[in-house]
Design an enzyme around this catalytic site. Structure first.
Site, PDB file in Angstrom:
ATOM      1  N   TYR A 142       0.820  -1.206   0.000  1.00  0.00           N
ATOM      2  CA  TYR A 142       0.000   0.000   0.000  1.00  0.00           C
ATOM      3  C   TYR A 142       0.861   1.266   0.000  1.00  0.00           C
ATOM      4  O   TYR A 142       0.497   2.268  -0.591  1.00  0.00           O
ATOM      5  CB  TYR A 142      -0.910   0.038   1.226  1.00  0.00           C
ATOM      6  CG  TYR A 142      -2.217  -0.698   1.064  1.00  0.00           C
ATOM      7  CD1 TYR A 142      -2.235  -2.068   0.885  1.00  0.00           C
ATOM      8  CD2 TYR A 142      -3.424  -0.016   1.108  1.00  0.00           C
ATOM      9  CE1 TYR A 142      -3.433  -2.748   0.754  1.00  0.00           C
ATOM     10  CE2 TYR A 142      -4.623  -0.682   0.977  1.00  0.00           C
ATOM     11  CZ  TYR A 142      -4.622  -2.048   0.798  1.00  0.00           C
ATOM     12  OH  TYR A 142      -5.816  -2.705   0.662  1.00  0.00           O
ATOM     13  N   LYS A 189       3.378 -15.565   3.614  1.00  0.00           N
ATOM     14  CA  LYS A 189       3.645 -16.371   2.416  1.00  0.00           C
ATOM     15  C   LYS A 189       5.160 -16.594   2.400  1.00  0.00           C
ATOM     16  O   LYS A 189       5.863 -16.215   1.444  1.00  0.00           O
ATOM     17  CB  LYS A 189       3.134 -15.607   1.175  1.00  0.00           C
ATOM     18  CG  LYS A 189       3.140 -16.390  -0.115  1.00  0.00           C
ATOM     19  CD  LYS A 189       2.088 -17.481  -0.192  1.00  0.00           C
ATOM     20  CE  LYS A 189       2.296 -18.340  -1.431  1.00  0.00           C
ATOM     21  NZ  LYS A 189       1.457 -19.559  -1.434  1.00  0.00           N
ATOM     22  N   ASP A 221      -2.668 -18.570   1.734  1.00  0.00           N
ATOM     23  CA  ASP A 221      -3.635 -19.335   0.929  1.00  0.00           C
ATOM     24  C   ASP A 221      -4.354 -20.357   1.808  1.00  0.00           C
ATOM     25  O   ASP A 221      -5.570 -20.540   1.729  1.00  0.00           O
ATOM     26  CB  ASP A 221      -2.967 -19.988  -0.293  1.00  0.00           C
ATOM     27  CG  ASP A 221      -1.633 -20.642   0.003  1.00  0.00           C
ATOM     28  OD1 ASP A 221      -1.136 -20.519   1.154  1.00  0.00           O
ATOM     29  OD2 ASP A 221      -1.067 -21.289  -0.893  1.00  0.00           O
ATOM     30  N   ASP A 245      -6.175  -7.041   4.216  1.00  0.00           N
ATOM     31  CA  ASP A 245      -7.304  -6.436   3.511  1.00  0.00           C
ATOM     32  C   ASP A 245      -8.211  -7.533   2.953  1.00  0.00           C
ATOM     33  O   ASP A 245      -9.425  -7.514   3.137  1.00  0.00           O
ATOM     34  CB  ASP A 245      -6.773  -5.548   2.375  1.00  0.00           C
ATOM     35  CG  ASP A 245      -7.906  -4.920   1.581  1.00  0.00           C
ATOM     36  OD1 ASP A 245      -8.846  -4.408   2.213  1.00  0.00           O
ATOM     37  OD2 ASP A 245      -7.859  -4.962   0.339  1.00  0.00           O
ATOM     38  N   ASP A 249     -12.110  -9.047   4.582  1.00  0.00           N
ATOM     39  CA  ASP A 249     -13.369  -9.049   3.826  1.00  0.00           C
ATOM     40  C   ASP A 249     -13.957 -10.460   3.840  1.00  0.00           C
ATOM     41  O   ASP A 249     -15.159 -10.644   4.017  1.00  0.00           O
ATOM     42  CB  ASP A 249     -13.150  -8.615   2.361  1.00  0.00           C
ATOM     43  CG  ASP A 249     -13.540  -7.165   2.136  1.00  0.00           C
ATOM     44  OD1 ASP A 249     -13.325  -6.350   3.057  1.00  0.00           O
ATOM     45  OD2 ASP A 249     -14.047  -6.843   1.043  1.00  0.00           O
TER      46      ASP A 249
END
Ligand code: IPM
Ligand code: MN
Length: 357
Positions: A142, A189, A221, A245, A249
């Site tokens: 970001y 990751k 994942d 982020d 959601d």
């Protein structure tokens, strides 16, 4: 106590849901004898329209001189399909995060028994899920170096993390785990990304300081899968900005409606309290948006910003009471129950707070 709150309703349904949160705050203040002062300010598309900037200097000043920021949402469709737009409402949110040093985004996920059949997950999978996502909010892709090369045909965003950024967010996550079920899952990751390997290294070092906390590591994942196959596994989940982020959601659906998820963004200065949903422009001005996430964000404000736990609990109790009694908006109402409007749900919650029921 005297409470000074910066009020930033923003765009879309932001103003409507913030108005309901204000009703809840006022009700709590009347019941517990606090004095509250609101300082309104602009952010997002409405700030661009008025000041040409999505996070004007005046708004920053108001935030810095308040004890807490109550924020709605930003975003306006007129900017969405215009790649050439120089300023965007979302930049206001990112600027606020940067200027206020809001590095820790706390997003709790809980389920309500009476809403389990609203969850896209089978009730036996969603039941009892109760965890907190801690998302790093001022680093990673970001805010890393970004740009275009080759006359615009190559683009890059840099996922960069410094040790101090990783340390301070892990510290927040560990302290939360200590007051919860003492289980921390570090999501990364690390099989592919160097920045993730730094996260893992720092987390392994810090884990030694918290022997009471069970620390485990999960690839992002796999975490995305675990959130919908076995969400009860999680207690505190900590991760970097972009993964956070996406995962929050996903996690927000578990309880049955994104309109229930509150958040706190904490850092070096004043904290920001906001629903995790966006500006939902299609619903703006129609009195249908679910105000409960904004109201629950006000509960987090009492707990985190003012250290007033009982007041926060009073709001939570009223929200649960409102859901149990079917005082909910159309996203949660099940036929034959008739949904209430945004403003009516706000009135009901305020009433329940004031009467302590
Ligand atoms: C959120 C939002 C923001 C983000 C957008 C509006 C910039 O999706 O708060 O999760 O990506 O962080
Ligand atoms: Mn998001």
């Amino acid at each position: 106590m005297k409470l000074s709150i910066a009020k930033l309703p923003g765009d879309g349904i932001g103003p409507e849901v913030v108005t309901q949160a204000v009703k809840a705050i006022d009700a709590v203040c009347r019941r517990f004898g606090h004095e509250v002062e609101y300082k309104p300010a602009y952010i997002g598309a409405c700030a661009i329209d008025k000041f040409g900037s999505p996070f004007p200097e005046e708004t920053l000043k108001i935030c810095l001189s308040s004890d807490a920021v109550l924020f709605g949402a930003v975003g306006d469709p007129k900017y969405d399909n215009d790649p050439s737009a120089k300023v965007r409402p979302e930049q206001g949110l990112l600027a606020m995060r940067r200027e206020l040093g809001l590095y820790a985004n706390i997003r709790p996920v809980e389920t309500f028994q009476s809403l389990l059949d609203r969850s896209p997950l089978r009730p036996e999978i969603a039941a009892g899920a109760d965890f907190v996502c801690v998302r790093e909010l001022t680093g990673g892709m970001y805010f890393g170096d970004k740009g275009r090369l080759d006359g615009g045909d190559t683009a890059y965003d840099t996922n960069i993390y410094h040790r101090y950024e990783v340390e301070r967010i892990l510290r927040k996550a560990y302290s939360l785990a200590m007051i919860r079920r003492r289980h921390l899952t570090v999501v990364d990751k690390a099989n592919v990304l160097e920045s993730s390997r730094l996260w893992r290294q720092v987390a392994k070092e810090m884990a030694r300081e918290y022997p009471e906390v069970e620390t485990d590591f999960m690839y992002v994942d796999n975490a995305a899968m675990k959130l919908i196959t076995g969400p009860r596994f999680f207690d505190v989940l900590v991760t970097e900005n972009t993964f956070g982020d996406i995962l929050t959601d996903e996690a927000s659906c578990i309880s049955g409606s994104m309109g229930l998820l509150a958040s706190a963004s904490l850092g070096d200065h004043t904290g920001v309290y906001e629903p995790i949903h966006g500006s939902y422009p299609q619903a703006a001005g129609r009195n249908i948006a679910n105000p409960l996430a904004a109201i629950l964000s006000a509960a987090m404000m009492f707990e985190y910003a003012f250290g007033l736990k009982e007041e926060g609990a009073a709001i939570r109790k009223a929200v649960a009471g409102s859901i149990e009694r079917g005082f909910v908006t159309e996203d949660l109402a099940l036929a034959p129950a008739r949904p209430l409007g945004t403003s009516e749900v706000g009135d009901k919650v305020a009433e329940l707070i004031e009467n302590n029921v």
